[in-house]
Design a protein around this motif. Structure first.
Motif, PDB file in Angstrom:
ATOM      1  N   VAL A  89       0.882  -1.182   0.000  1.00  0.00           N
ATOM      2  CA  VAL A  89       0.000   0.000   0.000  1.00  0.00           C
ATOM      3  C   VAL A  89       0.919   1.231   0.000  1.00  0.00           C
ATOM      4  O   VAL A  89       1.443   1.633   1.045  1.00  0.00           O
ATOM      5  N   VAL A  90       1.115   1.801  -1.180  1.00  0.00           N
ATOM      6  CA  VAL A  90       2.141   2.857  -1.319  1.00  0.00           C
ATOM      7  C   VAL A  90       1.841   4.084  -0.461  1.00  0.00           C
ATOM      8  O   VAL A  90       2.745   4.869  -0.163  1.00  0.00           O
ATOM      9  N   ALA A  91       0.604   4.245  -0.057  1.00  0.00           N
ATOM     10  CA  ALA A  91       0.232   5.405   0.776  1.00  0.00           C
ATOM     11  C   ALA A  91       1.113   5.517   2.027  1.00  0.00           C
ATOM     12  O   ALA A  91       1.371   6.615   2.508  1.00  0.00           O
ATOM     13  N   HIS A  92       1.594   4.385   2.547  1.00  0.00           N
ATOM     14  CA  HIS A  92       2.389   4.430   3.780  1.00  0.00           C
ATOM     15  C   HIS A  92       3.694   5.195   3.583  1.00  0.00           C
ATOM     16  O   HIS A  92       4.075   6.015   4.415  1.00  0.00           O
ATOM     17  N   ALA A  93       4.374   4.902   2.485  1.00  0.00           N
ATOM     18  CA  ALA A  93       5.645   5.589   2.219  1.00  0.00           C
ATOM     19  C   ALA A  93       5.392   7.073   1.949  1.00  0.00           C
ATOM     20  O   ALA A  93       6.154   7.938   2.385  1.00  0.00           O
ATOM     21  N   GLU A  94       4.312   7.359   1.243  1.00  0.00           N
ATOM     22  CA  GLU A  94       4.004   8.759   0.929  1.00  0.00           C
ATOM     23  C   GLU A  94       3.628   9.535   2.191  1.00  0.00           C
ATOM     24  O   GLU A  94       4.070  10.666   2.403  1.00  0.00           O
ATOM     25  N   ALA A  95       2.796   8.934   3.018  1.00  0.00           N
ATOM     26  CA  ALA A  95       2.367   9.609   4.249  1.00  0.00           C
ATOM     27  C   ALA A  95       3.589   9.927   5.113  1.00  0.00           C
ATOM     28  O   ALA A  95       3.679  11.002   5.716  1.00  0.00           O
ATOM     29  N   ALA A  96       4.539   8.999   5.170  1.00  0.00           N
ATOM     30  CA  ALA A  96       5.726   9.224   6.000  1.00  0.00           C
ATOM     31  C   ALA A  96       6.487  10.454   5.504  1.00  0.00           C
ATOM     32  O   ALA A  96       6.970  11.260   6.297  1.00  0.00           O
ATOM     33  N   TRP A  97       6.589  10.609   4.198  1.00  0.00           N
ATOM     34  CA  TRP A  97       7.312  11.770   3.678  1.00  0.00           C
ATOM     35  C   TRP A  97       6.578  13.072   4.047  1.00  0.00           C
ATOM     36  O   TRP A  97       7.187  14.028   4.522  1.00  0.00           O
ATOM     37  N   ARG A 305      -2.270 -14.756  -1.618  1.00  0.00           N
ATOM     38  CA  ARG A 305      -3.636 -14.417  -2.025  1.00  0.00           C
ATOM     39  C   ARG A 305      -4.329 -13.614  -0.923  1.00  0.00           C
ATOM     40  O   ARG A 305      -4.927 -12.568  -1.173  1.00  0.00           O
ATOM     41  N   LEU A 306      -4.191 -14.103   0.311  1.00  0.00           N
ATOM     42  CA  LEU A 306      -4.827 -13.405   1.436  1.00  0.00           C
ATOM     43  C   LEU A 306      -4.255 -11.994   1.594  1.00  0.00           C
ATOM     44  O   LEU A 306      -4.979 -11.030   1.859  1.00  0.00           O
ATOM     45  N   LEU A 307      -2.949 -11.866   1.397  1.00  0.00           N
ATOM     46  CA  LEU A 307      -2.326 -10.539   1.508  1.00  0.00           C
ATOM     47  C   LEU A 307      -2.820  -9.613   0.398  1.00  0.00           C
ATOM     48  O   LEU A 307      -2.938  -8.403   0.594  1.00  0.00           O
ATOM     49  N   GLY A 308      -3.100 -10.195  -0.748  1.00  0.00           N
ATOM     50  CA  GLY A 308      -3.627  -9.400  -1.864  1.00  0.00           C
ATOM     51  C   GLY A 308      -5.011  -8.847  -1.545  1.00  0.00           C
ATOM     52  O   GLY A 308      -5.309  -7.682  -1.801  1.00  0.00           O
ATOM     53  N   VAL A 309      -5.841  -9.686  -0.939  1.00  0.00           N
ATOM     54  CA  VAL A 309      -7.188  -9.252  -0.544  1.00  0.00           C
ATOM     55  C   VAL A 309      -7.080  -8.129   0.495  1.00  0.00           C
ATOM     56  O   VAL A 309      -7.750  -7.093   0.407  1.00  0.00           O
ATOM     57  N   GLY A 310      -6.185  -8.330   1.470  1.00  0.00           N
ATOM     58  CA  GLY A 310      -5.996  -7.321   2.523  1.00  0.00           C
ATOM     59  C   GLY A 310      -5.494  -6.009   1.947  1.00  0.00           C
ATOM     60  O   GLY A 310      -5.969  -4.929   2.318  1.00  0.00           O
ATOM     61  N   ALA A 311      -4.536  -6.083   1.016  1.00  0.00           N
ATOM     62  CA  ALA A 311      -3.945  -4.868   0.438  1.00  0.00           C
ATOM     63  C   ALA A 311      -5.005  -4.029  -0.273  1.00  0.00           C
ATOM     64  O   ALA A 311      -5.024  -2.803  -0.168  1.00  0.00           O
ATOM     65  N   GLU A 312      -5.885  -4.708  -0.974  1.00  0.00           N
ATOM     66  CA  GLU A 312      -6.932  -3.993  -1.708  1.00  0.00           C
ATOM     67  C   GLU A 312      -7.854  -3.238  -0.736  1.00  0.00           C
ATOM     68  O   GLU A 312      -8.188  -2.066  -0.956  1.00  0.00           O
ATOM     69  N   LYS A 313      -8.215  -3.914   0.351  1.00  0.00           N
ATOM     70  CA  LYS A 313      -9.079  -3.252   1.350  1.00  0.00           C
ATOM     71  C   LYS A 313      -8.333  -2.081   2.009  1.00  0.00           C
ATOM     72  O   LYS A 313      -8.899  -1.017   2.245  1.00  0.00           O
ATOM     73  N   ALA A 314      -7.044  -2.292   2.282  1.00  0.00           N
ATOM     74  CA  ALA A 314      -6.259  -1.245   2.951  1.00  0.00           C
ATOM     75  C   ALA A 314      -6.058  -0.038   2.029  1.00  0.00           C
ATOM     76  O   ALA A 314      -6.098   1.106   2.477  1.00  0.00           O
ATOM     77  N   ARG A 315      -5.880  -0.281   0.744  1.00  0.00           N
ATOM     78  CA  ARG A 315      -5.735   0.835  -0.200  1.00  0.00           C
ATOM     79  C   ARG A 315      -6.991   1.684  -0.218  1.00  0.00           C
ATOM     80  O   ARG A 315      -6.941   2.909  -0.147  1.00  0.00           O
ATOM     81  N   ARG A 316      -8.113   1.016  -0.290  1.00  0.00           N
ATOM     82  CA  ARG A 316      -9.383   1.757  -0.335  1.00  0.00           C
ATOM     83  C   ARG A 316      -9.582   2.559   0.955  1.00  0.00           C
ATOM     84  O   ARG A 316     -10.055   3.689   0.927  1.00  0.00           O
ATOM     85  N   ALA A 317      -9.209   1.959   2.080  1.00  0.00           N
ATOM     86  CA  ALA A 317      -9.452   2.630   3.368  1.00  0.00           C
ATOM     87  C   ALA A 317      -8.508   3.812   3.591  1.00  0.00           C
ATOM     88  O   ALA A 317      -8.871   4.790   4.239  1.00  0.00           O
ATOM     89  N   SER A 318      -7.290   3.739   3.060  1.00  0.00           N
ATOM     90  CA  SER A 318      -6.303   4.790   3.355  1.00  0.00           C
ATOM     91  C   SER A 318      -6.319   5.923   2.336  1.00  0.00           C
ATOM     92  O   SER A 318      -5.881   7.037   2.615  1.00  0.00           O
ATOM     93  N   GLU A 319      -6.836   5.642   1.161  1.00  0.00           N
ATOM     94  CA  GLU A 319      -6.766   6.610   0.070  1.00  0.00           C
ATOM     95  C   GLU A 319      -7.398   7.981   0.388  1.00  0.00           C
ATOM     96  O   GLU A 319      -6.778   9.014   0.138  1.00  0.00           O
ATOM     97  N   PRO A 320      -8.596   8.013   0.964  1.00  0.00           N
ATOM     98  CA  PRO A 320      -9.189   9.333   1.241  1.00  0.00           C
ATOM     99  C   PRO A 320      -8.336  10.188   2.185  1.00  0.00           C
ATOM    100  O   PRO A 320      -8.255  11.402   2.020  1.00  0.00           O
ATOM    101  N   THR A 321      -7.703   9.550   3.157  1.00  0.00           N
ATOM    102  CA  THR A 321      -6.886  10.328   4.097  1.00  0.00           C
ATOM    103  C   THR A 321      -5.647  10.879   3.398  1.00  0.00           C
ATOM    104  O   THR A 321      -5.289  12.046   3.580  1.00  0.00           O
ATOM    105  N   LEU A 322      -5.013  10.057   2.590  1.00  0.00           N
ATOM    106  CA  LEU A 322      -3.819  10.537   1.888  1.00  0.00           C
ATOM    107  C   LEU A 322      -4.191  11.696   0.956  1.00  0.00           C
ATOM    108  O   LEU A 322      -3.496  12.710   0.889  1.00  0.00           O
ATOM    109  N   GLU A 323      -5.301  11.545   0.300  1.00  0.00           N
ATOM    110  CA  GLU A 323      -5.756  12.593  -0.613  1.00  0.00           C
ATOM    111  C   GLU A 323      -6.012  13.897   0.154  1.00  0.00           C
ATOM    112  O   GLU A 323      -5.622  14.982  -0.287  1.00  0.00           O
ATOM    113  N   ALA A 324      -6.655  13.763   1.309  1.00  0.00           N
ATOM    114  CA  ALA A 324      -6.934  14.955   2.133  1.00  0.00           C
ATOM    115  C   ALA A 324      -5.630  15.607   2.597  1.00  0.00           C
ATOM    116  O   ALA A 324      -5.512  16.833   2.635  1.00  0.00           O
TER     117      ALA A 324
END
Ligand code: TYM
Length: 348
Positions: A89-97, A305-324
């Motif tokens: 979930v690339v948002a993590h690296a971006e948020a840290a910066w 496979r399970l990590l892929g499912v989790g990543a997709e959910k985590a991307r959707r959940a974190s995206e609005p905050t990163l955008e804000a």
């Protein structure tokens, strides 16, 4: 209000480095499994954090998969919780910066974990110094309310709250202020040979570190040889009796019995018998976990496979905050529509 909306958002992370310990179980795994029942929970294998101290690519890969298997083996359910890998979930690296601009050098210099981990090292990475900023972002990206952690992470959680408040004041309300949740007993499990130190695979006498994947006989031996105190009384008093207090807490974690009840039960008993019983309780706790772990670890494709499912959910959940965050800080968007997040290439 839907069921999901009424549940508090939970987030916690665990590093993909070294074998995980009974300390991780006490402050981490068991709390994760418990909070998943009550919250909308996200649990992250923080592989980006794992490269801040010495590592090899082969180790990183192994500990990431082992980390995922252990999260499921200790009770996380991929249906109810979002279990994912930080680097997916690339948002993590971006948020840290972005958050690095509202975290001070002085704050980071005061972090005891940085001091401990950098002490005596030839090479101290810039990443190790910046580590807490990445952690701050992990938590804030999910509008987290509850962070189940052990006592050693308390200072990082306090920093997270300070940075969130500072960002909110400067750029407008963006983040929920999170709260740390610590176990009542076993928030700081100590090395069995050096009860003044935290139990950890990276520091301290290995004979005093109980690993989640230790063989039953190895576990028994570690408890038999655990350091106790000179005065022969089984009483919980961490300042005066750190060795026996640690064992009482471990027994409580393994058996579910409160420390006070254990003190009563072992009144007048000898240290030898008590240590043996603690060892057996830990073996009973870990044996079924180890069985599940081995089965899960053997199926890498399913883990991925399970990590892929989790990543997709985590991307959707974190995206609005990163955008804000980008938006409130004044970053320009290239064209109409959503550009932070959705427009970027993603996935591995
Ligand atoms: P880590 O990977 O060192 O440990 C994972 C969890 O285990 C707890 N813990 C202990 N609890 C009791 N006794 C011990 N001896 C013991 N050793 C470890 C830790 O407190 C932790 O809860 N920086 C974090 C990972 C992280 C994180 C996050 C945590 C990254 N981002 C966001 C929460 C939220 C760490 O290194 O944990």
């Amino acid at each position: 209000m839907t069921d999901l909306e009424s549940k508090p958002r939970v987030f916690s992370g665990i590093r993909a480095s070294g074998d995980k310990t009974l300390g991780n179980y006490s402050g981490g795994y068991r709390q994760y499994a418990a909070t998943q029942e009550t919250g909308d929970a996200f649990f992250c294998i923080v592989d980006l954090h794992s490269i801040t101290t010495e590592f090899s690519p082969a180790d990183l890969r192994e500990f990431t998969l082992a980390g995922a298997a252990m999260l499921f083996a200790t009770g996380l359910d991929a249906e109810r919780s979002t279990v994912f890998c930080q680097s997916h979930v690339v948002a993590h690296a971006e948020a840290a910066w972005l958050l690095g601009s509202v975290t001070s050098f002085g704050e980071l210099r005061r972090m005891t974990q940085f001091k401990e981990k950098s002490e005596g090292q030839d090479f101290v990475s810039a990443g190790l110094f910046n580590y807490p900023v990445l952690m701050v972002g992990d938590i804030l990206l999910y509008q987290t309310e509850i962070v189940p952690i052990g006592d050693d992470q308390r200072q990082h959680l306090e920093l997270t709250r300070d940075v969130a408040e500072r960002f909110n004041q400067r750029f407008g309300e963006t983040f929920t202020i999170p709260r740390g949740v610590y176990p009542e007993e076993g928030a700081r499990i100590r090395n069995l040979q050096e009860p003044e130190r935290l139990m950890s695979t990276t520091r301290g006498t290995p004979a005093g570190v109980v690993r989640m994947i230790d063989e039953p006989d190895v576990i028994r031996k570690k408890f038999k040889t655990a350091v106790t105190d000179s005065e022969k009384e089984i009483r919980h008093d961490p300042a005066a009796k750190p060795g026996i207090s640690n064992l009482l807490e471990i027994m409580s974690v393994a058996s579910g019995e409160p420390v006070a009840a254990l003190e009563r039960r072992y009144e007048g008993a000898g240290y030898g018998q008590f240590k043996e019983d603690v060892g057996e309780a830990v073996v009973a706790l870990l044996t079924p976990i180890q069985e599940r772990y081995r089965a899960l670890r053997a199926d890498e494709r399913e883990l991925q496979r399970l990590l892929g499912v989790g990543a997709e959910k985590a991307r959707r959940a974190s995206e609005p905050t990163l955008e804000a965050m980008y938006d409130r800080m004044g970053f320009v968007k290239p064209e109409a529509g959503r550009l932070f997040g959705a427009a970027r290439p993603r996935g591995l």
